[in-house]
Design an enzyme around this catalytic site. Structure first.
Site, PDB file in Angstrom:
ATOM      1  N   HIS A 272      27.398  41.852  37.226  1.00 57.65           N
ATOM      2  CA  HIS A 272      28.556  41.207  36.592  1.00 57.65           C
ATOM      3  C   HIS A 272      28.200  39.749  36.364  1.00 57.65           C
ATOM      4  CE1 HIS A 272      32.387  39.618  35.597  1.00 57.65           C
ATOM      5  NE2 HIS A 272      32.449  38.874  36.680  1.00 57.65           N
TER       6      HIS A 272
ATOM      7  N   HIS B 135      28.606  35.890  33.714  1.00 61.71           N
ATOM      8  CA  HIS B 135      29.371  34.997  32.838  1.00 61.71           C
ATOM      9  C   HIS B 135      28.464  34.377  31.782  1.00 61.71           C
ATOM     10  CE1 HIS B 135      32.353  34.003  36.407  1.00 61.71           C
ATOM     11  NE2 HIS B 135      32.356  35.275  36.090  1.00 61.71           N
TER      12      HIS B 135
ATOM     13  N   GLU C 130      35.812  40.062  43.477  1.00 64.47           N
ATOM     14  CA  GLU C 130      35.671  41.016  42.375  1.00 64.47           C
ATOM     15  C   GLU C 130      34.756  42.199  42.716  1.00 64.47           C
ATOM     16  OE1 GLU C 130      36.671  38.957  38.303  1.00 64.47           O
ATOM     17  OE2 GLU C 130      34.628  38.418  38.919  1.00 64.47           O
TER      18      GLU C 130
ATOM     19  N   HIS D 245      35.721  35.971  29.865  1.00 65.57           N
ATOM     20  CA  HIS D 245      35.211  36.069  31.227  1.00 65.57           C
ATOM     21  C   HIS D 245      33.690  36.300  31.240  1.00 65.57           C
ATOM     22  CE1 HIS D 245      36.037  38.034  35.460  1.00 65.57           C
ATOM     23  NE2 HIS D 245      34.818  37.552  35.394  1.00 65.57           N
TER      24      HIS D 245
END
Lengths: 248, 248, 248, 248
Positions: free
Chosen positions: B94, B96, B75, B164
């Site tokens: 990024h 979760h 990613e 996500h």
């Protein structure tokens, strides 16, 4: 090869305990790669104490071949009967993870809300031990109960067990461990999403195509490397501490 | 200078893991201060294992310049495409984080309830990967998906990703890390406030003027000093343990 | 005597951080027993890093007398202005504990559900900084804001701060720390009880006579001994680690 | 024999603290196997600090026979009065576990949702201290209050105490500890199941036959072995640290 499998089961046991997916109860097993009629699992011991020497070999009737008097898990039949019924299954985790139990006791289905738990989209049947035996002590401690559970599992990647927990299966150990950990996380997220959405609100889940695209490759590889490194580090510390203790 | 940046990314990775904002997945990056067409980020490794030697340099198409065969995050395009679209952004996380996902799957907007997360008041759009690609595996693993996500982010400080997690951006690493941590805390507080207020109840959020007054200076400096001290202390311990291991 | 007070503030800071009542933000102070026009509090540092050498002496206008260039907490006026307004107060904790914030943003009053937090029954007013200043950055960083907060506190043992946290006062440090910790626990228990009781359900709280009988003696003494032993143990470890580091 | 019992109480105290079932408050006791008119329990000390030397012997009026000036728990009468009323009880845990308190303050009955807490199905009466004394400080600090609580307990395995916690009894120490830990877990699971099921939803609990089949043998043996190994390991570390400290 068997040695790798045993070490991987040690890593699996300790990782599951670290994540609160199992406590003193619950167990991880793996089918023998040398003989599909055999599987490996610890003797009766809390998973976070398990070392390679505690891993025994079982036949599919869940007789231990090398117990040497050590006690066995009462619920070993969960493993043996599923390995009989599902030749594709190479690893199994039976657990009591806390967030999953409420779903096993209500009519609310667990659905894949989080992409790391996409496998839930393949369906997790709910098994109630009452359908197999009235007035049981809730434990799957006979071949008959194990076989009944395996039938409920069918071709799915896991099965919820009412008031008890779940059993998760996979093609390899990392996948069985990762699925067990993210099943618990998904359950907590779904619970919160349902509460947040409120009466009449809607929750968006992964759709079938997304599930299929994700489960085809998801083996939690980066996690597994992390879990293995941490578990092996602790094993080394434990051995050093034991050596210091015995040299005093 | 680059060395400072790499060390700060190590601190960021370990701090985010410590706070449960990332587990084996999620990643932090920083734009090069020497060349705005480059950014730094780890190779494919769980963030809590990252050391300075694992930090690679990427161009904005997310090609690693010094991978030497090491695997890359699938990613990474999240980072490269946002750096392309947002010249003001110097750091990206990024993640979760668990409390945020339920908001990404319902119609309930995340709002700034806690002053440490005032930046939420600048708006966090919700991106659903389905709008870019049907039947994806949920991962932003192409330049096209990264660019679509960057467009949804627009000029905001972060973007929720359905099922996500989220991606948070900032002008520097401490701010990106602090925002990611307090986004999760704000989500939990807001969830509880909504439940506590009940049907027909109301929740008081920060207003626009309060948000503006707070975000103008909030860099989480005192936190960053704490996080850095703890992360560096652990790094020293790890190196000492490794040295003991190799001298045996 | 002052040395005891400084050490107790170190214990307080680390104990509050251990319990998640404060993170890098929040602070504990104590009025000087030698001079009621003075109080002690750390310089601008995350509480879990504080040692005795970081504790400064302040006058009641919150000027530090021995800062030697060290930065100060922006919100020190919370402490100075409350010590001015409340001669009975000898210790203050300002914190952001997570479970309390939702109560500060709704119309649901915190009530004493758990006997360890009986002091809540003496009343915890809710202060909204907007009543003192529109468009603030939410921080109590002027004497005027501190004084406005102190007025809202009145004769109570604590005050909730909308979207921010709370400030708790007491006649001694252990009581201020214990109250802060159990305030957070009470908030979680009350939240769950309200949800559990459901619409139309009722929750049983401590009554006035029970509150009065409990607060008259509750100083959390057994807890304080435990917290002190743990904090001092860690301080010794830290000094040993630092000594090892500097002798390399 | 008494030495084993004292060590088991040390293990019990530390295990309960580890699981958050008790903090500085709460206590575990065991009836003497040599003399049923005596019981063992620590002096007034936080459970996670307790060592064998802190365990005192009490008569059933809760007089300590070997205190040598050490302070006693104010609530020791919980233990003495229950041992008087219940000759079958050999071990008692009084605790404040967080998830149980909300049930003690509402009309929602705790029921056995999780098979590890089957004993709840034997019934947990709710005791409100107000029925024995108006305007108390909530503590069971007299023989009269202890006796009133024991009457409410009756023949059950535990009793909830409004706004306070619970007291759990058993035929041996591991069972009393295990029941206390799983009572808290069951409370959390039941809370979530009720919320998840929503208005008009139903939750499936263990039935009477299942409860009876499970409680007949459930002694948490595998857990006890784990808890003991961990507690003894920590005791050894503490003694080594103390020895290093005193040799400096």
């Amino acid at each position: 090869m068997m040695d790798t499998l045993k070490l991987d089961l040690v890593v699996a046991s300790r990782t599951l305990a670290d994540h609160g997916v199992i406590d003193a109860y619950g167990h991880a097993s793996a089918r023998s790669t040398a003989n599909p009629q055999r599987y490996f699992m610890a003797c009766n011991l809390a998973p976070e104490l398990v070392t390679e020497g505690d891993i025994l070999e079982y036949d599919l009737d869940s007789n231990a071949l090398d117990a040497n008097g050590r006690a066995l898990y009462q619920e070993r039949f969960i493993h043996g009967e599923i390995y009989k019924a599902r030749p594709d299954v190479m690893a199994i985790v039976h657990n009591h993870s806390h967030a999953v139990v409420p779903f096993s006791c209500t009519n609310v289905a667990l659905l894949p809300i989080f992409h790391m738990a996409a496998f839930i989209g393949l369906g997790l049947p709910l098994w109630d031990i009452r359908e197999a035996q009235k007035g049981s002590d809730m434990l799957v401690k006979s071949p008959e109960l194990g076989s009944h559970l395996a039938a409920a599992l069918g071709a799915h990647p896991g099965v919820l067990m009412r008031g008890h927990g779940s059993t998760v299966v996979a093609e390899n150990i990392p996948r069985a461990v990762g699925r067990s950990i993210y099943l618990d996380i998904n359950a907590r997220m779904q619970y919160q999403a349902i509460v947040l959405a409120g009466d009449g609100g809607s929750v968006s889940y992964m759709d079938e195509a997304e599930v299929a695209a994700n489960v085809s490759w998801q083996n939690y590889e980066r996690s597994w490397r992390l879990w293995k490194e941490k578990a092996l580090g602790r094993l080394i510390e434990e051995k050093a501490a034991a050596a210091r203790g015995s040299s005093r």
